[in-house]
Design a protein around this motif. Structure first.
Motif, mmCIF file in Angstrom:
data_model
loop_
_atom_site.group_PDB
_atom_site.id
_atom_site.type_symbol
_atom_site.label_atom_id
_atom_site.label_comp_id
_atom_site.label_asym_id
_atom_site.label_seq_id
_atom_site.Cartn_x
_atom_site.Cartn_y
_atom_site.Cartn_z
ATOM 1 N N ASN A 1 0.805 -1.215 0.000
ATOM 2 C CA ASN A 1 0.000 0.000 0.000
ATOM 3 C C ASN A 1 0.839 1.266 0.000
ATOM 4 N N GLY A 2 2.144 1.140 -0.204
ATOM 5 C CA GLY A 2 3.009 2.313 -0.262
ATOM 6 C C GLY A 2 3.544 2.761 1.074
ATOM 7 N N ILE A 3 3.285 2.016 2.140
ATOM 8 C CA ILE A 3 3.837 2.374 3.449
ATOM 9 C C ILE A 3 5.340 2.115 3.421
ATOM 10 N N PRO A 4 6.164 3.146 3.691
ATOM 11 C CA PRO A 4 7.621 2.964 3.571
ATOM 12 C C PRO A 4 8.188 2.071 4.669
ATOM 13 N N LEU A 5 9.016 1.140 4.254
ATOM 14 C CA LEU A 5 9.721 0.244 5.172
ATOM 15 C C LEU A 5 11.217 0.553 5.206
ATOM 16 N N ALA A 6 11.728 1.160 4.124
ATOM 17 C CA ALA A 6 13.131 1.591 4.070
ATOM 18 C C ALA A 6 13.187 2.871 3.263
ATOM 19 N N GLN A 7 13.836 3.896 3.805
ATOM 20 C CA GLN A 7 13.912 5.206 3.162
ATOM 21 C C GLN A 7 15.329 5.751 3.229
ATOM 22 N N THR A 8 15.513 6.928 2.650
ATOM 23 C CA THR A 8 16.785 7.640 2.720
ATOM 24 C C THR A 8 16.541 9.017 3.305
#
Length: 699
Positions: A84-91
């Motif tokens: 659903n687009g929920i971020p699990l890894a970002q910068t």
């Protein structure tokens, strides 16, 4: 589904931050960067950004300390998100404290060079209460080879230590232009959900250390990273992005007099997983609440999508950002709970009585046993010179396959397995994917093991004997499976025709949401179960959860949800030297129109009394109750629950447990003679190994 992930605000922030860093940009450049459109793969990535220039003296090229460098700007790494687009890894952007050497003159001594640095580091330490330090040799090497570039010294155990916003405010007087100190910006990986799904996400690490040799074109302005495990590693090329480049000119005194952005860094692509973060969280929370070690996998029967794949205990992948300290790494490796172990897809366990589903299907499809074939559920059987026990101390009379699944009667399955033989059972197990990896794009998945007659002959010189087949028939002995394999096999039972291939990643998108690569649902193989065999087995699984005497009634959902759970319990000796057993519960729901397949394994502690119905089944109820309570109104599970209950339920009546004969029915309709080497024995018969096997073959 489409979702928007934008990094240019982050890049603009970096441009502004770099204005106080080692490779600063002018205010004019920052404004130009902010005015740039969102990155587009078709746009010109070599756009020059105009910048103010200072007049150069005619003789600058002859000044040995003047330098012109083309430096690499590492790209921000792409995101990993749930379905659903929920971020699990970002910068994100981090700040470190760095030393900025001016040219101290051609006559500067080594002592003066080192003292310059130590004085400034000491001021920062006093202000922040730190104990940062750099050796004199390293300071001298940097000054002579790389003084045009900043030298980060905010380090802890060799790992960059981030400067918080509060610390940045305190440091402001010390980091003015020309002070010798500055804040160096860098991209940093970030896992916003903390200790959730770490075994699948993996972590990143340095791709190479920063150079210490003389500065040259192509050097990065801060450390570059790469995926080291999990999806971070498997999709590293997609996530990496394209580095940018900046051309910088320094005068003889080390001052920057010109800068040109040659190429903007292009953010990496985004990996869209099939995971449902909320379902993953429900599974992880339930495991943490009920177990000290275990796993749960939830899969969409229709597509093979892995919606949750939880291994417990967990760890926080942020521990690896920007690098893991030796103390933390040692603690994780020496933790007896083994938090780095991905139990859901690396754990190989004896399947215990969950394997009776495979045995039942194999027996029914051979025709040697029918849905009403009867065997006596005695308390024990003698097979050869060994006694094999049931899980209860009381005889339960004659049963057919439905009641044998419901009660998980070992002695019934010993006899059924001996009647059928090893080959149909192991063939059915392989038909359901046991003994091979599912192929999820995460390193370290194990294949489990299914012993066959061929393997026995090659390794031991003989086919399976009666005791081997008895062990096989209740999921003990050499057979090993993973929770992921087990969930996938339950999806195949639920479908009846196809076994979906486990899918963990659905697509890769660019930063503008355009799909670059799609991984559509696939069929791993066709199982093509005989309808009558499947119907009998499913009725047994429904009875496990919904009928009096079922071993998994603790998994049944409240009636208000109008959802029948189909399941199978399992309990096995796991680590006999430690007196540890494990418990299973696996199946699918809703039973009549399956949407979710699931598998749970519960690792018992030394001397702990465990059972699939007592330890694993309640986790099913807890997780799917949360799924129902939090699902949106248009969720297929909710829509199905609102249908007529009579049209949904699979009835299991006394007629389904009726028997014919007293030793199984063959294809010709005549009673099958009980296996000669399987002799019922009285519970009172005392044998030295009886207690051992009673524990070994619990349900």
């Amino acid at each position: 589904m489409p979702f928007s992930v934008r990094f240019w605000s982050l890049l603009s922030s970096l441009a502004l931050i770099l204005a106080s860093g080692g490779i600063p940009v002018s205010a004019q450049q920052s404004a130009a960067l902010r005015a740039l459109p969102a990155d587009d793969s078709d746009s010109d990535t070599s756009l020059d950004v105009p910048t103010a220039k200072r007049e150069l003296s005619a003789g600058w090229k002859t000044q040995t300390q003047a330098r012109a460098l083309s430096l690499i700007i590492p790209a921000p790494r792409g995101q990993i998100v749930d379905r659903n687009g929920i971020p699990l890894a970002q910068t994100r952007v981090a700040q470190y404290l760095a030393l900025s050497y001016p040219f101290l003159g051609k006559d500067a001594t080594d002592t003066e060079i080192v003292s310059f640095a130590h004085e400034r580091i000491l001021k920062a330490n006093r202000l922040l209460g730190k104990n940062w330090n750099i050796t004199g040799d390293k300071l001298l090497n940097h000054y002579k080879n790389r003084r045009w570039l900043p030298l980060v010294f905010s380090l802890n155990d060799g790992i960059n230590e981030e400067i918080s916003e509060e610390q940045q405010a305190l440091l402001k007087p010390l980091t003015q232009p020309g002070s010798g100190l500055l804040l160096q910006a860098a991209y940093l990986r970030f896992y916003p959900k903390g200790a959730s799904a770490p075994h699948m996400l993996g972590y990143v690490g340095k791709s190479r250390p920063l150079p210490v040799t003389p500065a040259q074109d192509g050097d990065p302005i801060f450390e570059e990273t790469e995926g080291k495990s999990g999806l971070e590693q498997s999709f590293d090329r997609d996530l990496q992005g394209t580095p940018g480049m900046v051309s910088v000119l320094f005068d003889a005194d080390g001052g920057k007099i010109d800068e040109q952005t040659v190429r903007r860094p292009k953010p990496g692509n985004n990996v869209v997983t099939t995971l449902d973060y909320h379902m993953q969280s429900y599974a992880e929370t339930a495991l943490a609440k009920h177990t000290k070690g275990g796993a749960m996998v939830v899969m969409d029967v229709r597509t093979g999508d892995v919606l949750a794949m939880a291994s417990y205990p967990l760890y926080d992948p942020n521990m690896w950002v920007p690098g893991i300290t030796s103390e933390n790494f040692r603690a994780l490796n020496e933790d007896k709970r083994t938090p780095l172990y991905a139990r859901a897809f690396q754990g190989e366990y004896p399947p215990a009585s969950t394997f009776k589903i495979i045995v039942s299907l194999a027996a029914l499809e051979t025709g040697k046993i029918t849905a009403k074939s009867a065997y006596d559920c005695s308390t024990a059987l003698r097979i050869g010179d060994r006694v094999f026990h049931n899980h209860t101390k009381n005889p339960e009379g004659y049963m057919n396959v439905v009641s044998a699944i419901k009660r998980s009667c070992n002695t019934w399955f010993y006899q059924a397995g001996l009647a059928v033989g090893a080959d149909p059972i192991t063939d059915m197990a392989q038909r359901f994917g046991f003994g091979e990896r599912t192929g999820i794009p995460v390193g370290g998945e194990t294949a489990g093991f299914v012993p066959t007659n061929t393997w026995m002959i090659e390794r031991l010189g003989h086919r399976m004997q009666g005791g081997d087949i008895a062990n096989l028939s209740i999921g003990q002995g050499r057979t090993l499976v993973t929770p992921l394999q087990t969930a996938q096999s339950m999806a195949a039972v639920a479908d009846g025709v196809n076994m979906p291939r486990a899918r963990l990643v659905s697509q890769v998108q660019d930063p503008n949401d355009r799909v670059l690569q799609a991984f559509p649902p696939q069929v791993a193989r066709q199982v093509n179960l005989q309808p009558a065999a499947r119907e009998a087995v499913i009725k047994g699984m429904v009875a496990v959860c919904n009928s009096p005497g079922g071993t998994g009634r603790a998994a049944a959902l409240d009636k208000k949800y109008n959802c029948q759970v189909a399941g199978k319990t399992g309990t096995a000796q796991w680590k006999p030297n430690e007196e540890r057993n494990l418990a299973w519960f696996t199946g699918f729901l809703p039973a009549n129109d399956p949407i979710y397949a699931y598998a749970i394994v519960y690792e018992g502690q030394p001397y702990e009394s465990v059972s699939g119905g007592g330890k694993a089944a309640p986790i099913v109820k807890e997780v799917f109750t949360k799924v129902y309570d939090n699902a949106p109104p248009d969720d297929p599970l909710i829509l199905l629950s609102q249908a007529e209950e009579a049209a949904k339920a699979i009835p299991v009546s006394e007629e389904d447990e009726e028997i014919e004969g007293s030793g199984g029915m063959g294809n010709d309709g005549e009673a099958v003679t009980p296996i000669n080497e399987a002799e019922p024995v009285d519970e009172g018969e005392k044998r030295g190994i009886g207690g051992f096997f009673r524990k070994l073959f619990g349900r």
